[in-house]
Structures are given as C-alpha cells and as structure tokens.
Design an enzyme around this catalytic site. Structure first.
Site, mmCIF file in Angstrom:
data_model
loop_
_atom_site.group_PDB
_atom_site.id
_atom_site.type_symbol
_atom_site.label_atom_id
_atom_site.label_comp_id
_atom_site.label_asym_id
_atom_site.label_seq_id
_atom_site.Cartn_x
_atom_site.Cartn_y
_atom_site.Cartn_z
ATOM 1 C CG ASP A 27 20.079 7.932 35.000
ATOM 2 O OD1 ASP A 27 19.557 7.739 33.903
ATOM 3 O OD2 ASP A 27 21.086 7.351 35.418
ATOM 4 C CG ASP A 37 22.636 5.231 37.720
ATOM 5 O OD1 ASP A 37 21.846 5.400 38.645
ATOM 6 O OD2 ASP A 37 22.564 4.293 36.910
ATOM 7 C CB CYS A 78 33.004 30.463 0.599
ATOM 8 S SG CYS A 78 34.664 30.872 0.113
ATOM 9 C CB CYS A 108 37.353 29.755 2.410
ATOM 10 S SG CYS A 108 36.225 30.933 1.687
ATOM 11 C CG ASP A 145 21.392 2.777 33.798
ATOM 12 O OD1 ASP A 145 20.996 3.831 34.323
ATOM 13 O OD2 ASP A 145 20.978 1.661 34.124
HETATM 14 P P1 ADP Z 1 20.220 3.444 40.605
HETATM 15 O O1 ADP Z 1 20.097 4.823 41.101
HETATM 16 O O2 ADP Z 1 21.124 2.624 41.466
HETATM 17 O O3 ADP Z 1 20.624 3.342 39.184
HETATM 18 P P2 ADP Z 1 17.320 3.241 40.266
HETATM 19 O O4 ADP Z 1 17.109 4.682 40.498
HETATM 20 O O5 ADP Z 1 16.986 2.712 38.931
HETATM 21 O O6 ADP Z 1 18.767 2.753 40.706
HETATM 22 O O7 ADP Z 1 16.447 2.438 41.328
HETATM 23 C C1 ADP Z 1 16.646 2.697 42.686
HETATM 24 C C2 ADP Z 1 16.180 1.602 43.540
HETATM 25 O O8 ADP Z 1 14.773 1.436 43.409
HETATM 26 C C3 ADP Z 1 16.761 0.244 43.219
HETATM 27 O O9 ADP Z 1 17.983 0.044 43.858
HETATM 28 C C4 ADP Z 1 15.682 -0.696 43.752
HETATM 29 O O10 ADP Z 1 15.867 -0.901 45.128
HETATM 30 C C5 ADP Z 1 14.421 0.077 43.525
HETATM 31 N N1 ADP Z 1 13.724 -0.343 42.309
HETATM 32 C C6 ADP Z 1 13.566 0.384 41.183
HETATM 33 N N2 ADP Z 1 12.856 -0.295 40.260
HETATM 34 C C7 ADP Z 1 12.570 -1.500 40.803
HETATM 35 C C8 ADP Z 1 11.897 -2.667 40.340
HETATM 36 N N3 ADP Z 1 11.366 -2.738 39.119
HETATM 37 N N4 ADP Z 1 11.822 -3.703 41.190
HETATM 38 C C9 ADP Z 1 12.363 -3.642 42.391
HETATM 39 N N5 ADP Z 1 13.013 -2.598 42.880
HETATM 40 C C10 ADP Z 1 13.135 -1.530 42.115
HETATM 41 MG MG MG Z 2 20.405 3.351 37.065
#
Ligand code: ADP
Ligand code: MG
Length: 699
Positions: free
Chosen positions: A598, A406, A15, A12, A594
C-alpha cells in the site's frame, strides 16, 4: 553531505533566522535550517571546509555554542541565576530611585536619583545595549534589542528616566521568563531521549560483555536486567517477561510477554532478568526511530507557522515605519491643524506615541508561541506512542474527515494460520499434498499470508517464482505452472474458481490451468480495532472505509465486526491508489496501512499512518505518522492532541494579534504609558506561551 549540529544558548526565533541567513551565505553550504526550539542546525554541505566555517560562524554568533564543536558548553542554570541577579539588583536600584523622586527634594537628592537610575539601567540593560551595538555594526536592525534600546533611550531623552529603566527591566524579566518556559518544553521532550539505553549486556558463550546499543547486531543474545530498558527490538528467549511500556505508549500498564514474543526497544523490564535475541539493529529499532523523528519534527512547518513567519517579516518593519511617521509627520499635522502653520507641535507627546509603537512592533508572542505549541503537540504524541513527522501533519490530522484502513495487517493482526483445506471436486491431490505445494510457492514471498505456511513442510523445488502484488504468486513446480492467490489472479489466467462458502480468507491454487482447491487461512482481528474506529467517529471523522485486496465475503464480515461504513474489495495496489484519490475529493483523508502493497495509497492520502512494528521500513519512510506499538487506539488519541494543538495555535494567533491592535490604538492615542506597553507585550507573550503548555496536559 548532511548533518545535524546541536547548539545551545540560541534564545529567540529572530536570532535563529538571523543566524540562518548568515550561515546560508557561506560558500559550500547547500541548505541550512536553524531551529530555535530544538536548538539545532540542520545542514547540507559540500565539503569539510564549509562545515568548519559554519561551526566557527555559529560559535561567534551572540552566545551560541555548537556542542562538540571544540568549545566547552556553558551551564544553562547559571545563565538563569545570573539573569535573576541582574534583575533583582536593577529592581532595588530602581525602587531606591523612585522613592527618592517622591520623598526627597533638592539638587543632591536629584543627583543621587540619577545615579541610582543609571545603575539600574546599566545592570539590566547592558547585554541589550551591547547586542544592539554589535548588530548595528553588522547592519542588522529591527531586532528586539534594537527596539528596546531605542524605546528606553528615547524615554530617557524625553526626561522620563524612571520610565526608561522600567522598560528595560520589564523586557529583561520577560526574556528570562520566556527562556524558562521554552526550557521547560524542551525538557519535557528531552525526557524522551532517555528512552535510549546507555549499554546492552551481550552474552557470548556464557560471557557477559557491555556494548553500546549501536553495536548490537541481529542475532545477538542480550541479557536485560530488572529496571533496564530493552536496548534494541528483538524477541524473548526466556519463558516470561513483564514489560513497562509507558514511555512508548503512554499507558501505564504492564505487558506480559512469553517466549517468542516481540519486545520493543525502550520498554522497561519490570520483572526479573531475562534473555532476548536482537531482531533489528539499533538504527531500525523503535527507539532510534522515535528519537530521529522527534529531532527532525520541526522541519515540516505547518501552515499557521509559515503564516506567522511571513506576518512577522512584514509586520515589524511596517510598524517601525509607522512609528517614524508618527514622530515626524504627526507633530507637523498637529501644528498645521491647530495653528494653521507648518511647525512641530507637541513633539514630545508624539515621540512618546512613536516609542510605544516601536515596543508594540515586537512580534514575540506569535513568533515564539506558535512553533512551541506544535513542538509540544508532537512531543505529546511521541509520549503516547505516535510519531508525527512534522507540524504539517499534526495540522492535517486535526482536519480528518475520512479514515481509510487497509485490512490485512492493519485491522487484523496479520498473523495468519491455516484453518482448513477445500479440495476441488474430482482432483487427485490430498489435503497435505495441496498444503505442501502452496508452502513451496509461498516460501518465496514475504507477505503476511505466506507466513501462515512457514511451518508446513515441503519437498518440491520451485523455479521462476514471481509475485503479483495484491493478488498472489506464480511459480514452476516440478515442471508445472502453479498459481497461488486470490480469485482475481486465477481469473486473469483464465481459470474459473469453484464457489466456496467460508468465513476465512481463501488462498486458491491452480496447476497447469486446472483448479485444485483452496486453503482457508484465518487472521485474528486486532483487539482494539472496534474501539478505535468508534473513537475516531467521536473525534469528528465522518466516514470509515476499508480498502482491501481480499474477497468480499471475508472483508464484509470484518467490516461488520469493526463497524466500518464502506468496504471496497478486490483492489490491486494501484486501484487502492485511485480509490484514495476519489475519497480525498470528499474531505481530508487519513489512510492507515501496514505498508505491504500500500505504498502508492500512502502517497495519495493527505496523511498516511503506518503500523510501526509490522510495517516495512519503506512504509515507515512513506508515511507521515507511525503507530509504534501497532495499537489502533493511538489514532483517536493523535487526533485529539492534533485538534487541541490547532485550537491553541489559533487562540494564540487571534489573542496576540487582537492585543497588538488594541495597544496600537491606545498607543497612537497617547493613552498608554511606555512601560505599560512593554508590560502588555511581555504579558501577552507569556500568556501565549503558557497557553501552549496546555497541549501537554492529559485532559
Ligand atoms: P490487504 O489489502 O487486505 O492488506 P493485500 O493487498 O496485501 O491485502 O493482498 C490482497 C490479496 O491478495 C490478499 O487478500 C490475498 O488474497 C492476495 N495475496 C497477496 N499476496 C499473496 C500471497 N503471497 N499469497 C497468496 N495470496 C496473496
Ligand atoms: Mg495490507
């Protein structure tokens, strides 16, 4: 040090609390949580002695056994059979006694009647009496056992032997039914535990060997036979495989996989034998994460749970004190008012009311049904492929007003492919040169975009590679400064970008301050994104929002396709975080990401959801919910279960409290016989517990 001890026979919630406070007192115990529904002790302790003391103490507490604690486990079924037997025997004696009371007269009959009642009372009440005595010695009053002992002994003292027996009989029947009900909830979640394979067949140089899943390492080749479960996450080596993923997603359909596809642990091989390569160790695999989360789910208590725990703490003593007042002051007042003289009038009537009050003071219905409902809710979610980290989040999700997504990896699959190259005017590079330059720089990144270039050959060596989160990359290639990323990145380095019309995501490239052009990369929309967003709206979500670091063109076209209401583009990770804070002001914010760039937003959102297979381990840590199979339609399902859970919790709280108040009024007015009070108490508890089962139903 931290550990989770599995226990049994903890029957319970009161307890559990008592045991917890006893364990808390042990020296060297930093923190301890005793959970009644999952039957666990979560312990953080300073040294081995403290741990041993905790185990010893728990083993001595009532019938509790710490499993693997050196004491053999008792069989649960047997306890139930024994309890049923006691109840049936007591009931027979009771019926015999009652028949005598109505049918036979005379001293002999009366003596026999008392004997029968006494036998009935003892056969069903002895565990209660013993517990009461033990607890009194330890100074613990006000538990259920104590209340029932006082009520039944009180009734007997008033000359109502039959009623005293009935009180005990009904109480024990209720306890037994409750234990069966809770056991059934436990079992439904325990089915999840079967997700784990007992062993995996590893193939080394053509020789098969059986090992426990925990001993698999990344790169091992494993043979999965028909009907077996995938032991840890990996990729398929054979040509084709049919997987039954029902236990992970709740959907009863087969998933066909081809060479190179990801296989989630826990799914069942529904076809012939195939080979796979392990890509994640067992402890990071889907199965292990599911089990961990389900086991720890009860730690994050929801607001209503905290409320009832507090309520019970005040309620029981308050009603008991009132009962004492009823037994002492009420007869005095009665005498004073009726005969204008200070004496005890109608003592037996008032004591009877007081006893009824004692019975009603048991908060069982609430204390059991509310956590049980959340537990069932979390279990139901887990069966549909949604991991919830605690009851709190189930509660929060139910109130979602704004759903933010995202883009890359969440609304889209995050599997980029190169779709084209747009060279800048008057630049000396060829398309292939530009591509291999980008590939060289991107080889230093783990962003989904970088993976698009994984198969592009390059010869350059790179130095000083650095990543600008949410913008792109910079590096020194052959002595030249190369920038690869979005417009924001190039602009911030003083490079102007030529305007190109494109439906794809653009990766711009610059070398030593000069714009070279852009690579177009495409990313498929997730299959169910549109359905999921529409279904969320049906579940009462008012606004759907996209937060992305990508450019407006690409974001807008995806938003239109998916049916997103508002889009915010070119956001850096901390700008996403600020935006989330702003959105939160308008209502409960759910954020789905993902986990790449973020994590800050996840902290800001009221409830953060991450994609299970793609998501990084850090994101799964930071999030409150995980969608194991990356299926966005699991979100509306979670919302539905959460709402239902919340509704049932509220129903149970209101129903139980209303019934208590009603019985208190009747009890105080002496309208209610004592046994009916017990009957009602048990009935309310059982109804509330059965109501909690509804969370598990599919509809
Ligand atoms: P989202 O917000 O769409 O998930 P991210 O925040 O991960 O995307 O990245 C935002 C943007 O930054 C991407 O759309 C791209 O234009 C640029 N970017 C991020 N990392 C890279 C990379 N390694 N090579 C080229 N572009 C990148
Ligand atoms: Mg992303």
């Amino acid at each position: 040090m931290k550990t989770v001890l599995k226990i049994e026979n903890l029957d319970c919630p009161v307890c559990a609390e008592a045991l917890q406070s006893e364990l808390q007192k042990i020296k060297g115990v930093v923190d301890v949580q005793v959970e009644y529904i999952t039957q666990t002790i979560t312990l953080s302790y300073e040294n081995e002695t403290a741990l041993q003391k905790v185990i010893a103490k728990a083993n001595k507490f009532e019938d509790v056994r710490v499993l693997d604690g050196g004491v053999p486990p008792t069989k649960r079924k047997n306890t139930h059979t024994k309890a049923w037997m006691c109840i049936v025997i007591a009931a027979l004696f009771f019926v015999g006694g009652t028949l005598l009371e109505y049918l036979a007269r005379g001293t002999l009959a009366e003596a026999l009647r008392y004997v029968l009642y006494a036998l009935a009372y003892l056969s069903v009440g002895y565990p209660v009496l013993i517990s009461t005595a033990k607890n009194l010695v330890k100074g613990r009053v006000f538990d259920e056992n104590f209340l029932m002992t006082v009520a039944s002994v009180g009734a007997i003292a008033l000359g109502e032997f039959g009623e005293g027996v009935l009180v005990m009989l009904l109480y024990q029947l209720g306890e037994l039914l409750q234990s069966i009900a809770v056991g059934s909830s436990r079992n439904s979640v325990a089915e999840l535990m079967e997700l784990k394979s007992e062993y995996a067949t590893v193939v080394v140089d053509g020789v098969q060997r059986l090992v426990p899943p925990e001993e698999l390492s990344v790169g091992d080749v494993v043979l999965v036979k028909a009907g077996e479960r995938v032991p840890a996450d990996g990729i398929l080596l054979s040509e084709i495989a049919a997987l039954d993923v029902k236990s992970l997603t709740g959907e009863a359909d087969l998933r066909m996989c081809k060479t190179g596809d990801e296989l989630l642990s826990g799914s069942i091989n529904a076809g012939g034998v195939y080979e796979m390569k392990i890509t994640r160790p067992y402890k990071d695999s889907a199965v292990s994460r599911i089990l961990d989360m389900v086991e720890n789910a009860s730690s994050g208590k929801a607001a209503p749970e905290k409320f009832i725990a507090k309520f019970a703490r005040i309620y029981t003593p308050a009603v008991c004190i009132f009962a004492v007042l009823l037994a002492v002051c009420a007869p005095l007042c009665n005498g004073l008012i009726a005969d204008n003289r200070l004496y005890f009038k109608n003592v037996d009537v008032w004591i009877r009311s007081a006893l009824t009050f004692l019975v009603i003071s048991c908060p069982c219905a609430l204390v059991i049904s509310v956590p049980l409902t959340y537990f069932s809710g979390i279990g139901t979610c887990a069966k549909q492929g949604i991991l919830v980290k605690g009851a709190t989040y189930l509660d929060v999700v139910a109130k979602t007003r704004i759903a933010a997504f995202d883009k890359t990896g969440t609304l889209t699959e995050g599997n980029f492919t190169v779709c084209g190259v747009r060279l800048a005017k008057h630049r000396p590079h060829s398309e292939n040169e530009l591509l291999s330059l980008v590939a060289a720089v991107e080889s230093g990144s783990s962003h989904p975009i970088a993976r698009a270039f994984a198969s592009v050959p390059f010869v350059h060596s790179t130095e000083n590679v650095s990543e600008y989160a949410g913008q792109g990359m910079s590096a020194t290639v052959c002595g030249k400064n190369v920038l690869v990323g979005n417009e924001t990145l190039l602009r911030s380095h003083g490079i102007s970008v030529e305007k190109v019309e494109s439906v794809y995501t653009l990766v711009h490239v610059a070398e030593d301050g000069e714009y070279l052009g852009a690579v177009e990369i495409g990313d498929k929309l997730r299959e169910n994104a549109k359905t999921a967003v529409a279904a969320l709206k049906q579940q009462g979500v008012l606004r759907s929002v996209m937060l992305t670091g990508d450019s407006a063109q690409r974001a807008q076209s995806i938003a239109e396709e998916v049916g997103i209401d508002e889009t915010y583009v070119q956001l850096l990770p901390d700008e996403k975080h600020l935006k989330a804070k702003e959105l939160k002001k308008a209502g409960v914010l759910l954020y789905v990401g993902d986990g790449i760039n973020d994590a800050p937003v996840m902290m800001a959102a009221d409830c953060a959801v991450s994609m299970g297979t793609l998501g990084s381990a850090a994101a799964i840590e930071a999030s409150d919910m995980v969608l194991i199979s990356d299926d966005l339609t699991a979100l509306p399902k979670a919302l539905r279960v959460a709402k239902k859970t919340r509704r049932i919790v509220l129903q149970n709280i209101i129903f139980s409290i209303a019934m208590k108040v009603a019985f208190m009024v009747l009890g105080a007015g002496s309208i209610l016989p004592l046994w009916l009070a017990v009957f009602a108490d048990v009935g309310v508890m059982l109804l509330a517990v059965c109501n909690s089962f509804r969370v598990r139903s599919k509809k």
